[in-house]
Design an enzyme around this catalytic site. Structure first.
Site, PDB file in Angstrom:
ATOM      1  N   LYS A 112      -8.512   9.708 -11.213  1.00 36.96           N
ATOM      2  CA  LYS A 112      -7.184   9.718 -11.997  1.00 36.96           C
ATOM      3  C   LYS A 112      -6.598  10.883 -11.780  1.00 36.96           C
ATOM      4  O   LYS A 112      -6.999  12.184 -12.135  1.00 36.96           O
ATOM      5  CB  LYS A 112      -7.617   9.327 -13.432  1.00 36.96           C
ATOM      6  CG  LYS A 112      -6.179   9.497 -14.451  1.00 36.96           C
ATOM      7  CD  LYS A 112      -6.796   8.619 -15.615  1.00 36.96           C
ATOM      8  CE  LYS A 112      -5.488   8.459 -16.351  1.00 36.96           C
ATOM      9  NZ  LYS A 112      -4.454   7.532 -15.747  1.00 36.96           N
ATOM     10  N   ARG A 141       0.941  -1.272  -0.072  1.00 36.42           N
ATOM     11  CA  ARG A 141       0.176  -0.072   0.010  1.00 36.42           C
ATOM     12  C   ARG A 141       0.927   1.344   0.017  1.00 36.42           C
ATOM     13  O   ARG A 141       2.023   1.252  -0.594  1.00 36.42           O
ATOM     14  CB  ARG A 141      -0.841   0.080   1.294  1.00 36.42           C
ATOM     15  CG  ARG A 141      -1.771  -1.298   1.134  1.00 36.42           C
ATOM     16  CD  ARG A 141      -2.684  -1.483   2.415  1.00 36.42           C
ATOM     17  NE  ARG A 141      -3.939  -2.480   2.271  1.00 36.42           N
ATOM     18  CZ  ARG A 141      -3.388  -3.777   2.286  1.00 36.42           C
ATOM     19  NH1 ARG A 141      -2.285  -4.307   2.772  1.00 36.42           N
ATOM     20  NH2 ARG A 141      -4.557  -4.568   2.139  1.00 36.42           N
ATOM     21  N   GLY A 195       2.146   0.004 -14.867  1.00 38.71           N
ATOM     22  CA  GLY A 195       1.307   0.510 -15.571  1.00 38.71           C
ATOM     23  C   GLY A 195       0.794   1.827 -15.164  1.00 38.71           C
ATOM     24  O   GLY A 195      -0.209   2.526 -15.500  1.00 38.71           O
ATOM     25  N   SER A 209       1.189   2.386 -21.057  1.00 37.77           N
ATOM     26  CA  SER A 209       0.320   3.268 -20.621  1.00 37.77           C
ATOM     27  C   SER A 209      -0.939   2.969 -20.358  1.00 37.77           C
ATOM     28  O   SER A 209      -1.840   3.285 -19.763  1.00 37.77           O
ATOM     29  CB  SER A 209       0.164   4.665 -21.666  1.00 37.77           C
ATOM     30  OG  SER A 209      -0.369   3.954 -22.847  1.00 37.77           O
ATOM     31  N   ASN A 210      -1.370   1.533 -21.142  1.00 36.28           N
ATOM     32  CA  ASN A 210      -2.570   0.892 -20.856  1.00 36.28           C
ATOM     33  C   ASN A 210      -2.425  -0.671 -21.377  1.00 36.28           C
ATOM     34  O   ASN A 210      -1.816  -1.043 -22.403  1.00 36.28           O
ATOM     35  CB  ASN A 210      -3.368   1.635 -22.149  1.00 36.28           C
ATOM     36  CG  ASN A 210      -4.932   0.884 -21.645  1.00 36.28           C
ATOM     37  OD1 ASN A 210      -5.193   0.061 -21.298  1.00 36.28           O
ATOM     38  ND2 ASN A 210      -6.092   2.019 -21.381  1.00 36.28           N
ATOM     39  N   HIS A 240     -12.133   9.738 -17.869  1.00 37.34           N
ATOM     40  CA  HIS A 240     -11.601   9.011 -17.007  1.00 37.34           C
ATOM     41  C   HIS A 240     -12.371   9.043 -15.654  1.00 37.34           C
ATOM     42  O   HIS A 240     -12.895  10.405 -15.218  1.00 37.34           O
ATOM     43  CB  HIS A 240     -10.316   8.784 -16.667  1.00 37.34           C
ATOM     44  CG  HIS A 240      -9.165   8.160 -17.561  1.00 37.34           C
ATOM     45  ND1 HIS A 240      -8.977   8.431 -18.809  1.00 37.34           N
ATOM     46  CD2 HIS A 240      -8.893   6.683 -17.813  1.00 37.34           C
ATOM     47  CE1 HIS A 240      -8.383   7.546 -19.510  1.00 37.34           C
ATOM     48  NE2 HIS A 240      -8.390   6.505 -18.909  1.00 37.34           N
ATOM     49  N   THR A 278      -2.614   6.848 -21.881  1.00 35.85           N
ATOM     50  CA  THR A 278      -3.120   6.324 -23.096  1.00 35.85           C
ATOM     51  C   THR A 278      -3.577   7.264 -24.237  1.00 35.85           C
ATOM     52  O   THR A 278      -2.996   7.115 -25.447  1.00 35.85           O
ATOM     53  CB  THR A 278      -4.405   5.678 -22.769  1.00 35.85           C
ATOM     54  OG1 THR A 278      -4.287   4.602 -22.168  1.00 35.85           O
ATOM     55  CG2 THR A 278      -5.206   5.077 -24.076  1.00 35.85           C
TER      56      THR A 278
END
Length: 232
Positions: free
Chosen positions: A135, A31, A71, A97-98, A131, A142
């Protein structure tokens, strides 16, 4: 396969679910605290955290020759540093990126369309990405990848969020509650519009792609992309 999850938010939990379904074991769920206990037991690390933590996570893996799949977006000004570290340590590293399989096909479609549109000066390209409100970076990684794919194949020189010049791609970045990710590329002329679009229905597509990448990188050394993973 023993997996370390570096980042255990919504994406980390989605990756865990798919990894367990595919018969893998989770040896670290990291975490926010700087605790890497269990990392050295891992066959691979999957890193989905925040931009401020990504470099530390990736470096820790590469310094201990743990293959790492990242990612996280928003830290790419330091990407070449991580590439050099990977090379210096003879490590294994995939950044995307994705990780969605569909998005990576969409990347290829985007470049193919850009090549077709290159000499059609009546069409102006623009993009939109939507998004969820959690985010942190805008535009999305992306969207930047899509813009770079267009720039590579056309006369456009840059992307921008506001007030584009003739040679700049306008990216309209929106943040709306509960939207996993939608990306659209538009070619507009006075008489018509061409649109290609990818809509993610959930985080599972991203999670599945990252686990597939982690499975693929086993036994390999070097810096790779999802093109390598998918053979495209």
């Amino acid at each position: 396969m023993k997996i370390a999850l570096l980042g255990y938010g919504k994406m980390g939990k989605a990756i865990e679910k798919i990894a367990l379904e595919r018969g893998h074991e989770i040896v670290l769920r990291k975490r926010s605290v700087d605790n890497f206990d269990g990392l050295l037991d891992a066959d691979v690390a999957i890193e989905f955290s925040v931009p401020s933590s990504a470099i530390n996570h990736i470096s820790e893996c590469l310094n201990h020759t743990i293959p790492v799949i990242s990612g996280t977006t928003g830290w790419l000004e330091n990407y070449e540093d991580m590439v050099k570290l990977c090379q210096d340590k003879s490590g294994s590293f995939i950044y995307a990126s994705n990780f969605s399989l569909g998005v990576n096909i969409f990347f290829e479609l985007n470049e193919y369309l850009a090549k077709m549109m290159k000499n059609l000066s009546d069409y102006k390209v623009s993009m939109e990405e939507i998004h969820h409100t959690q985010k942190l970076d805008a535009p999305s990684g992306t969207a930047i990848s899509l813009a770079e794919g267009i720039i590579k194949n056309t006369a456009y020189t840059n992307w921008i969020l506001e007030n584009p010049s003739e040679k700049e791609i306008h990216i309209n970045a929106k943040r709306i509650e509960n939207i996993p990710g939608t990306h659209s590329v538009y070619y507009d002329s006075k008489v018509d519009q061409i649109e290609i679009k990818h809509t993610a229905h959930s985080r599972e597509g991203f999670a599945l792609g990252s686990v597939i990448a982690a499975e693929w990188i086993q036994g390999k050394k070097g810096i790779f992309t999802m093109k390598d993973v998918l053979g495209i």
